[in-house]
Each structure stands twice: as structure tokens, then as C-alpha cells.
Motif scaffolding. Sequence first.
Motif, mmCIF file in Angstrom:
data_model
loop_
_atom_site.group_PDB
_atom_site.id
_atom_site.type_symbol
_atom_site.label_atom_id
_atom_site.label_comp_id
_atom_site.label_asym_id
_atom_site.label_seq_id
_atom_site.Cartn_x
_atom_site.Cartn_y
_atom_site.Cartn_z
ATOM 1 N N TRP A 36 41.474 53.602 -36.882
ATOM 2 C CA TRP A 36 42.609 52.776 -37.283
ATOM 3 C C TRP A 36 42.393 52.343 -38.713
ATOM 4 O O TRP A 36 41.430 51.649 -39.034
ATOM 5 C CB TRP A 36 42.694 51.558 -36.360
ATOM 6 C CG TRP A 36 43.790 50.583 -36.655
ATOM 7 C CD1 TRP A 36 45.053 50.854 -37.104
ATOM 8 C CD2 TRP A 36 43.740 49.166 -36.496
ATOM 9 N NE1 TRP A 36 45.784 49.711 -37.229
ATOM 10 C CE2 TRP A 36 44.992 48.651 -36.856
ATOM 11 C CE3 TRP A 36 42.737 48.285 -36.078
ATOM 12 C CZ2 TRP A 36 45.292 47.301 -36.819
ATOM 13 C CZ3 TRP A 36 43.035 46.947 -36.030
ATOM 14 C CH2 TRP A 36 44.295 46.458 -36.400
ATOM 15 N N CYS A 93 40.568 59.629 -35.794
ATOM 16 C CA CYS A 93 41.194 58.648 -34.910
ATOM 17 C C CYS A 93 41.001 57.185 -35.301
ATOM 18 O O CYS A 93 41.477 56.297 -34.594
ATOM 19 C CB CYS A 93 40.692 58.846 -33.471
ATOM 20 S SG CYS A 93 41.077 60.497 -32.833
ATOM 21 N N LYS A 107 44.138 59.820 -22.611
ATOM 22 C CA LYS A 107 45.568 59.712 -22.278
ATOM 23 C C LYS A 107 46.393 59.325 -23.501
ATOM 24 O O LYS A 107 47.587 59.614 -23.559
ATOM 25 C CB LYS A 107 45.782 58.677 -21.167
ATOM 26 C CG LYS A 107 45.386 59.159 -19.803
ATOM 27 C CD LYS A 107 45.642 58.091 -18.757
ATOM 28 C CE LYS A 107 45.233 58.557 -17.378
ATOM 29 N NZ LYS A 107 45.401 57.505 -16.369
ATOM 30 N N GLU A 108 45.742 58.667 -24.469
ATOM 31 C CA GLU A 108 46.440 58.252 -25.694
ATOM 32 C C GLU A 108 46.320 59.293 -26.802
ATOM 33 O O GLU A 108 46.790 59.076 -27.909
ATOM 34 C CB GLU A 108 45.875 56.920 -26.193
ATOM 35 C CG GLU A 108 46.153 55.779 -25.244
ATOM 36 C CD GLU A 108 45.697 54.439 -25.791
ATOM 37 O OE1 GLU A 108 45.168 54.377 -26.920
ATOM 38 O OE2 GLU A 108 45.884 53.440 -25.083
ATOM 39 N N PRO A 136 44.177 45.909 -25.523
ATOM 40 C CA PRO A 136 43.624 47.245 -25.284
ATOM 41 C C PRO A 136 42.171 47.388 -25.743
ATOM 42 O O PRO A 136 41.863 48.107 -26.697
ATOM 43 C CB PRO A 136 44.565 48.147 -26.072
ATOM 44 C CG PRO A 136 44.989 47.295 -27.231
ATOM 45 C CD PRO A 136 45.090 45.894 -26.667
ATOM 46 N N PRO A 187 46.981 50.495 -32.840
ATOM 47 C CA PRO A 187 48.037 51.325 -32.258
ATOM 48 C C PRO A 187 47.517 52.342 -31.244
ATOM 49 O O PRO A 187 46.350 52.751 -31.295
ATOM 50 C CB PRO A 187 48.646 52.036 -33.468
ATOM 51 C CG PRO A 187 47.713 51.845 -34.590
ATOM 52 C CD PRO A 187 46.751 50.758 -34.246
ATOM 53 N N THR A 188 48.378 52.748 -30.354
ATOM 54 C CA THR A 188 48.077 53.820 -29.408
ATOM 55 C C THR A 188 47.623 55.034 -30.198
ATOM 56 O O THR A 188 48.215 55.375 -31.222
ATOM 57 C CB THR A 188 49.342 54.160 -28.588
ATOM 58 O OG1 THR A 188 49.754 52.987 -27.897
ATOM 59 C CG2 THR A 188 49.073 55.274 -27.593
ATOM 60 N N GLY A 189 46.562 55.677 -29.721
ATOM 61 C CA GLY A 189 46.070 56.876 -30.391
ATOM 62 C C GLY A 189 45.108 56.593 -31.528
ATOM 63 O O GLY A 189 44.731 57.507 -32.265
ATOM 64 N N ARG A 190 44.698 55.351 -31.677
ATOM 65 C CA ARG A 190 43.745 54.958 -32.718
ATOM 66 C C ARG A 190 42.648 54.103 -32.099
ATOM 67 O O ARG A 190 42.857 53.471 -31.062
ATOM 68 C CB ARG A 190 44.423 54.157 -33.826
ATOM 69 C CG ARG A 190 45.431 54.936 -34.600
ATOM 70 C CD ARG A 190 44.743 55.921 -35.525
ATOM 71 N NE ARG A 190 45.717 56.809 -36.132
ATOM 72 C CZ ARG A 190 45.413 58.011 -36.574
ATOM 73 N NH1 ARG A 190 44.185 58.476 -36.467
ATOM 74 N NH2 ARG A 190 46.323 58.776 -37.107
ATOM 75 N N ARG A 226 40.202 50.553 -26.869
ATOM 76 C CA ARG A 226 40.353 51.156 -28.199
ATOM 77 C C ARG A 226 39.282 50.707 -29.181
ATOM 78 O O ARG A 226 39.347 51.052 -30.359
ATOM 79 C CB ARG A 226 41.739 50.840 -28.760
ATOM 80 C CG ARG A 226 42.853 51.460 -27.958
ATOM 81 C CD ARG A 226 44.211 51.178 -28.554
ATOM 82 N NE ARG A 226 45.239 51.641 -27.640
ATOM 83 C CZ ARG A 226 46.430 51.053 -27.493
ATOM 84 N NH1 ARG A 226 46.741 49.990 -28.214
ATOM 85 N NH2 ARG A 226 47.290 51.533 -26.629
ATOM 86 N N LEU A 262 41.380 56.614 -23.306
ATOM 87 C CA LEU A 262 41.532 57.096 -24.684
ATOM 88 C C LEU A 262 42.121 58.501 -24.724
ATOM 89 O O LEU A 262 43.002 58.785 -25.550
ATOM 90 C CB LEU A 262 40.181 57.053 -25.404
ATOM 91 C CG LEU A 262 39.637 55.655 -25.683
ATOM 92 C CD1 LEU A 262 38.211 55.724 -26.217
ATOM 93 C CD2 LEU A 262 40.537 54.885 -26.635
#
Length: 103
Positions: free
Chosen positions: A100, A98, A82-83, A53, A16-19, A56, A80
Amino acid sequence: MGHFNEQVYELVKQIPTGRVASYGQIARMVGKPRNARFVGFALHSNPQPGIIPCHRVVFKDGSLAPGFAFGGPDAQRILLEKEGILFLDDGRVDMEQCSWEIT
């Protein structure tokens, strides 16, 4: 393209975004726990940048890949950040905050 690469790409799409995930984590999840380096090779030839992505995926200590294929580690860090990915003072991703976690 091999079955291993396809498995890597499908899994990385799920981060996921942000991980972030580590190369070793992805290798374990595709059933090849000793193939972290091959995860890197697969991502280096990412056939769909922006869809898969690969930015990530980082080293287990949170270090960025010096050979990030799509602009180098500076580009990877920008993507990264930006997320919302947090970085430690030494430039590594804050893996504690951060990573996942598969549920």
C-alpha cells in the motif's frame, strides 16, 4: 482501549482491498516508528474483525503473522488470496507488487 490502538484501527481500515501494509509502516504512520510490535498487539485484539482488515498487515519482508488471531497464517493467506494478493514461491507476499503506497 488506548489512543494508539484507535489510531492503528482507523489506519488499517484505510488499506485498500488487494494491498498490504507492514506493521512498521503502520507504526510510522501513527507517529510511533519503533512500535511495530504494539501494532501487532493492537491487531491481535481487533474489536471488529471483518471491519478492520487486520489480515492486510504483514511483516516488512512479506511474511505472514504466525500468530494471526483469526485462524492462523493459513486463514490470513486465504483472505489475502481472495483479494488478489500475489505470493512469492517461498510463501511471502510480493511486497513489490502489493504494498500500500500512501499518496
